[in-house]
Motif scaffolding. Sequence first.
Motif, PDB file in Angstrom:
ATOM      1  N   LEU A 177      82.796 -26.695 -17.856  1.00 32.83           N
ATOM      2  CA  LEU A 177      82.681 -25.963 -16.602  1.00 32.83           C
ATOM      3  C   LEU A 177      81.407 -25.146 -16.507  1.00 32.83           C
ATOM      4  O   LEU A 177      81.126 -24.578 -15.449  1.00 32.83           O
ATOM      5  CB  LEU A 177      83.898 -25.038 -16.433  1.00 32.83           C
ATOM      6  CG  LEU A 177      85.258 -25.740 -16.442  1.00 32.83           C
ATOM      7  CD1 LEU A 177      86.383 -24.727 -16.355  1.00 32.83           C
ATOM      8  CD2 LEU A 177      85.352 -26.742 -15.302  1.00 32.83           C
ATOM      9  N   GLY A 178      80.658 -25.051 -17.570  1.00 33.76           N
ATOM     10  CA  GLY A 178      79.450 -24.239 -17.537  1.00 33.76           C
ATOM     11  C   GLY A 178      79.742 -22.799 -17.911  1.00 33.76           C
ATOM     12  O   GLY A 178      80.789 -22.466 -18.471  1.00 33.76           O
ATOM     13  N   ASN A 179      78.816 -21.931 -17.585  1.00 40.16           N
ATOM     14  CA  ASN A 179      78.904 -20.526 -17.963  1.00 40.16           C
ATOM     15  C   ASN A 179      79.755 -19.769 -16.952  1.00 40.16           C
ATOM     16  O   ASN A 179      79.288 -19.387 -15.881  1.00 40.16           O
ATOM     17  CB  ASN A 179      77.493 -19.932 -18.039  1.00 40.16           C
ATOM     18  CG  ASN A 179      77.500 -18.526 -18.576  1.00 40.16           C
ATOM     19  OD1 ASN A 179      78.434 -18.137 -19.273  1.00 40.16           O
ATOM     20  ND2 ASN A 179      76.475 -17.763 -18.263  1.00 40.16           N
ATOM     21  N   LEU A 180      81.026 -19.533 -17.282  1.00 39.99           N
ATOM     22  CA  LEU A 180      81.931 -18.854 -16.365  1.00 39.99           C
ATOM     23  C   LEU A 180      81.709 -17.344 -16.444  1.00 39.99           C
ATOM     24  O   LEU A 180      81.636 -16.775 -17.534  1.00 39.99           O
ATOM     25  CB  LEU A 180      83.390 -19.179 -16.715  1.00 39.99           C
ATOM     26  CG  LEU A 180      83.787 -20.650 -16.547  1.00 39.99           C
ATOM     27  CD1 LEU A 180      85.209 -20.866 -17.025  1.00 39.99           C
ATOM     28  CD2 LEU A 180      83.648 -21.085 -15.095  1.00 39.99           C
ATOM     29  N   PRO A 181      81.607 -16.692 -15.294  1.00 39.45           N
ATOM     30  CA  PRO A 181      81.314 -15.256 -15.302  1.00 39.45           C
ATOM     31  C   PRO A 181      82.511 -14.412 -15.729  1.00 39.45           C
ATOM     32  O   PRO A 181      83.665 -14.821 -15.571  1.00 39.45           O
ATOM     33  CB  PRO A 181      80.949 -14.973 -13.842  1.00 39.45           C
ATOM     34  CG  PRO A 181      81.698 -16.005 -13.063  1.00 39.45           C
ATOM     35  CD  PRO A 181      81.722 -17.235 -13.928  1.00 39.45           C
ATOM     36  N   GLU A 182      82.209 -13.240 -16.255  1.00 37.56           N
ATOM     37  CA  GLU A 182      83.220 -12.243 -16.588  1.00 37.56           C
ATOM     38  C   GLU A 182      82.900 -10.947 -15.862  1.00 37.56           C
ATOM     39  O   GLU A 182      81.756 -10.690 -15.497  1.00 37.56           O
ATOM     40  CB  GLU A 182      83.268 -11.993 -18.101  1.00 37.56           C
ATOM     41  CG  GLU A 182      83.744 -13.183 -18.909  1.00 37.56           C
ATOM     42  CD  GLU A 182      83.964 -12.829 -20.378  1.00 37.56           C
ATOM     43  OE1 GLU A 182      83.651 -11.681 -20.768  1.00 37.56           O
ATOM     44  OE2 GLU A 182      84.448 -13.691 -21.114  1.00 37.56           O
ATOM     45  N   PRO A 210      76.100 -11.109  -4.563  1.00 35.35           N
ATOM     46  CA  PRO A 210      76.280 -10.233  -5.721  1.00 35.35           C
ATOM     47  C   PRO A 210      77.540 -10.511  -6.544  1.00 35.35           C
ATOM     48  O   PRO A 210      77.586 -10.172  -7.725  1.00 35.35           O
ATOM     49  CB  PRO A 210      76.337  -8.824  -5.100  1.00 35.35           C
ATOM     50  CG  PRO A 210      75.682  -8.955  -3.774  1.00 35.35           C
ATOM     51  CD  PRO A 210      75.978 -10.340  -3.309  1.00 35.35           C
ATOM     52  N   PHE A 211      78.536 -11.115  -5.925  1.00 39.69           N
ATOM     53  CA  PHE A 211      79.741 -11.444  -6.680  1.00 39.69           C
ATOM     54  C   PHE A 211      79.388 -12.355  -7.858  1.00 39.69           C
ATOM     55  O   PHE A 211      79.945 -12.237  -8.950  1.00 39.69           O
ATOM     56  CB  PHE A 211      80.774 -12.123  -5.779  1.00 39.69           C
ATOM     57  CG  PHE A 211      81.502 -11.178  -4.868  1.00 39.69           C
ATOM     58  CD1 PHE A 211      82.720 -10.638  -5.243  1.00 39.69           C
ATOM     59  CD2 PHE A 211      80.965 -10.813  -3.642  1.00 39.69           C
ATOM     60  CE1 PHE A 211      83.393  -9.759  -4.412  1.00 39.69           C
ATOM     61  CE2 PHE A 211      81.621  -9.936  -2.803  1.00 39.69           C
ATOM     62  CZ  PHE A 211      82.837  -9.400  -3.187  1.00 39.69           C
ATOM     63  N   PHE A 212      78.439 -13.250  -7.635  1.00 39.81           N
ATOM     64  CA  PHE A 212      78.037 -14.192  -8.678  1.00 39.81           C
ATOM     65  C   PHE A 212      77.028 -13.596  -9.650  1.00 39.81           C
ATOM     66  O   PHE A 212      77.044 -13.911 -10.842  1.00 39.81           O
ATOM     67  CB  PHE A 212      77.441 -15.448  -8.039  1.00 39.81           C
ATOM     68  CG  PHE A 212      78.419 -16.240  -7.224  1.00 39.81           C
ATOM     69  CD1 PHE A 212      79.285 -17.140  -7.828  1.00 39.81           C
ATOM     70  CD2 PHE A 212      78.484 -16.086  -5.837  1.00 39.81           C
ATOM     71  CE1 PHE A 212      80.194 -17.878  -7.078  1.00 39.81           C
ATOM     72  CE2 PHE A 212      79.383 -16.818  -5.082  1.00 39.81           C
ATOM     73  CZ  PHE A 212      80.242 -17.713  -5.702  1.00 39.81           C
ATOM     74  N   TRP A 225      80.931  -9.454 -10.663  1.00 40.28           N
ATOM     75  CA  TRP A 225      82.061  -9.082  -9.817  1.00 40.28           C
ATOM     76  C   TRP A 225      83.158 -10.148  -9.836  1.00 40.28           C
ATOM     77  O   TRP A 225      84.164 -10.017  -9.144  1.00 40.28           O
ATOM     78  CB  TRP A 225      81.607  -8.856  -8.377  1.00 40.28           C
ATOM     79  CG  TRP A 225      80.599  -7.766  -8.195  1.00 40.28           C
ATOM     80  CD1 TRP A 225      80.015  -6.987  -9.158  1.00 40.28           C
ATOM     81  CD2 TRP A 225      80.029  -7.335  -6.949  1.00 40.28           C
ATOM     82  NE1 TRP A 225      79.137  -6.100  -8.604  1.00 40.28           N
ATOM     83  CE2 TRP A 225      79.108  -6.291  -7.238  1.00 40.28           C
ATOM     84  CE3 TRP A 225      80.200  -7.727  -5.627  1.00 40.28           C
ATOM     85  CZ2 TRP A 225      78.383  -5.637  -6.240  1.00 40.28           C
ATOM     86  CZ3 TRP A 225      79.459  -7.082  -4.635  1.00 40.28           C
ATOM     87  CH2 TRP A 225      78.578  -6.044  -4.946  1.00 40.28           C
ATOM     88  N   ILE A 226      82.974 -11.233 -10.606  1.00 45.06           N
ATOM     89  CA  ILE A 226      83.964 -12.314 -10.716  1.00 45.06           C
ATOM     90  C   ILE A 226      84.333 -12.489 -12.185  1.00 45.06           C
ATOM     91  O   ILE A 226      83.457 -12.494 -13.061  1.00 45.06           O
ATOM     92  CB  ILE A 226      83.426 -13.649 -10.159  1.00 45.06           C
ATOM     93  CG1 ILE A 226      83.070 -13.533  -8.678  1.00 45.06           C
ATOM     94  CG2 ILE A 226      84.451 -14.775 -10.359  1.00 45.06           C
ATOM     95  CD1 ILE A 226      82.436 -14.791  -8.076  1.00 45.06           C
ATOM     96  N   GLY A 253      86.094 -14.971   0.388  1.00 40.24           N
ATOM     97  CA  GLY A 253      86.304 -14.517   1.760  1.00 40.24           C
ATOM     98  C   GLY A 253      86.935 -13.131   1.793  1.00 40.24           C
ATOM     99  O   GLY A 253      86.522 -12.259   2.576  1.00 40.24           O
ATOM    100  N   HIS A 254      87.947 -12.920   0.945  1.00 47.83           N
ATOM    101  CA  HIS A 254      88.518 -11.579   0.811  1.00 47.83           C
ATOM    102  C   HIS A 254      87.427 -10.575   0.444  1.00 47.83           C
ATOM    103  O   HIS A 254      87.349  -9.474   0.999  1.00 47.83           O
ATOM    104  CB  HIS A 254      89.569 -11.565  -0.305  1.00 47.83           C
ATOM    105  CG  HIS A 254      90.924 -12.027   0.098  1.00 47.83           C
ATOM    106  ND1 HIS A 254      91.613 -11.513   1.172  1.00 47.83           N
ATOM    107  CD2 HIS A 254      91.757 -12.942  -0.467  1.00 47.83           C
ATOM    108  CE1 HIS A 254      92.799 -12.099   1.258  1.00 47.83           C
ATOM    109  NE2 HIS A 254      92.908 -12.974   0.281  1.00 47.83           N
ATOM    110  N   GLY A 255      86.596 -10.946  -0.540  1.00 48.64           N
ATOM    111  CA  GLY A 255      85.570 -10.035  -1.011  1.00 48.64           C
ATOM    112  C   GLY A 255      84.589  -9.651   0.086  1.00 48.64           C
ATOM    113  O   GLY A 255      84.232  -8.475   0.241  1.00 48.64           O
ATOM    114  N   VAL A 256      84.151 -10.635   0.871  1.00 45.18           N
ATOM    115  CA  VAL A 256      83.245 -10.369   1.990  1.00 45.18           C
ATOM    116  C   VAL A 256      83.902  -9.414   2.982  1.00 45.18           C
ATOM    117  O   VAL A 256      83.279  -8.456   3.475  1.00 45.18           O
ATOM    118  CB  VAL A 256      82.834 -11.687   2.678  1.00 45.18           C
ATOM    119  CG1 VAL A 256      82.150 -11.422   4.015  1.00 45.18           C
ATOM    120  CG2 VAL A 256      81.918 -12.500   1.766  1.00 45.18           C
ATOM    121  N   HIS A 257      85.170  -9.678   3.280  1.00 45.68           N
ATOM    122  CA  HIS A 257      85.918  -8.814   4.202  1.00 45.68           C
ATOM    123  C   HIS A 257      85.961  -7.378   3.678  1.00 45.68           C
ATOM    124  O   HIS A 257      85.705  -6.410   4.412  1.00 45.68           O
ATOM    125  CB  HIS A 257      87.336  -9.378   4.360  1.00 45.68           C
ATOM    126  CG  HIS A 257      88.113  -8.779   5.489  1.00 45.68           C
ATOM    127  ND1 HIS A 257      89.388  -9.209   5.807  1.00 45.68           N
ATOM    128  CD2 HIS A 257      87.830  -7.782   6.374  1.00 45.68           C
ATOM    129  CE1 HIS A 257      89.833  -8.524   6.844  1.00 45.68           C
ATOM    130  NE2 HIS A 257      88.909  -7.643   7.200  1.00 45.68           N
TER     131      HIS A 257
END
Length: 607
Positions: free
Chosen positions: A20-25, A350-352, A356-357, A401-405
Amino acid sequence: MMTLPFPVRDANTGSGGEALGNLPEWDLSDLYSAPDAPELARDLDWFDKEAASFAADYDGKVASLSPADLLTAIQRSEKMDQVAGRIMSYAGLRYYQHTTDATRAKFMSDCQERLINASSQLVFFWLEFNQIEDSAYDTAMSASTDLARYKPVLDRRRAMRPYQLSDELEKFLHDLGAVGDAWEKLFDETVAGLEFTVDGEVMGIEATSTLLTEPERATREAAAHEIARVLGDNVKTFARVHNTLAKEKEIIDRWRKMPTAQTGRHLSNDVEPEVVEALRNAVVAAYPKLSHRYYELKRKWLGLDRMQVWDRNAPLPIDDPRTVDWATAEKMVMDAYAGFDPKMAEIAEPFFSKGWIDAGVKPGKAPGAFAHPTVTNVHPYVMLNYLGKPRDVMTLAHELGHGVHQVLAAGQGEMLSSTPLTLAETASVFGEMLTFRKLLSEAKTDTQRKVLLAGKVEDMINTVVRQIAFYDFECKLHAARREGELTPEDINALWMSVQAESLGPSFDFMDGYETFWAYIPHFVHSPFYVYAYAFGDGLVNALYAVYEEAPEGFQEKYFDMLRAGGSKHHTELLAPFGLDASDPKFWDKGLSMISGFIDELEAMEEA
């Protein structure tokens, strides 16, 4: 006085793969740098002192406050909510990263108990506020535009006036809340600690339920039977949790003289019971033309005489079995967001890039997915259990979408940013729809289009049909609990009473499926939450139809709706789009989009 903001996991989460690649924390340092950070200790001390000071200043005096003094009190209350929210967001998110870590669980409990103990001094405020006479309240709202800004959320507070108890009883219920929270924690820890063995591999609930989407039917069947076995072995614990929490709710509702078990949820959602009833009835009436019709198509595609429960989320034989790595998933969602409006992608970026994820599946991590807004002077955090299938990409689009809201609504401040659950699903489902439409527009063959349409129909059925079936199950569960203790077999029977009706005549139900209610978190953490998914899907379907018909200027109206947070009723938010959710025909419009997709799939079969 104070709401402790724990995340609620979303309904539809994804399925698995590797490479899956480098998954964020998460990087939680924007909240606090560590559990022993001096800033956290400072905030806890501040909350203790401010709660005592607030009580000294206002206890017994709220009804006589001038509009200016009432505004000051509300703003001080809002500041305390923000500080407490920051503390509990940090403690809660750390806990959800590793629910089986006893030190994290203790830290969260210790923070919660300290805040609850201090905030018990504050219970008086909203009780006294609700005792202000209507004429005095209206005068205060007219006298101060700054105070009137809070009127939407204050009106929702005052909607509880008929159900408010004495000050002493309200304080007692406030303090007793920690006991119900302990039962919720028992549920979380039990689910996180479950172990399933499939083909010699030991795994948790998330990875095991993921196997129900595998192409090999034998693997799906083995996973379904293993889930049934483990849930069956633990069903007494789950039944005890549900019995206790449903009884607690029944006692509180009875003392408050709530007319139904659902009344509290409708009040908190700022939605009329008849609107929810119209939604529920429209969806149930549509079962034959939605889920029944689609699953009969799927039965033929899979070449089966009968569908089994482990076939419900099976991939189609023509599905592309490839794994979607994280970088690809990010690009797919961000391209879809940017295609709608570059501003939407800018908010999501910025979430990515900033931690933030939290995406990976890890031992002890809570299952499911959520976007937690934390507090308005920080930013949201998104949790996923990303395993690389297309549904995981849609889950990413949903939670983002929640995050943007939440980012857009933060400008309303702590009290007004929180959106009722019925509207809280709007941006998330719209984010999914954007991603789906982007992929559909890029489909190069009929086969690709068919796979995408079928996947979207399944997601919509899970979001609308399945969640309304969940809602009916909860209604039956709470009604039955009012009549007495429920055995595991009683709850199993209630579950099965809604399953055949919603899924349709193409299905057989294996022994053990009757326990599959046991691990669904919404029933425990947020009773009757689930209808918000169907509300959100129907709302988004109608919104998207408006967007397709008249795209000019839609984006800014959409962002204005998200920026409003909880500052407007759903009728006000939808009026600029020419929509009205109180019209029973509104829901038929939303459901017709799903039916139209199934029409297209049937036409492909006949071509």
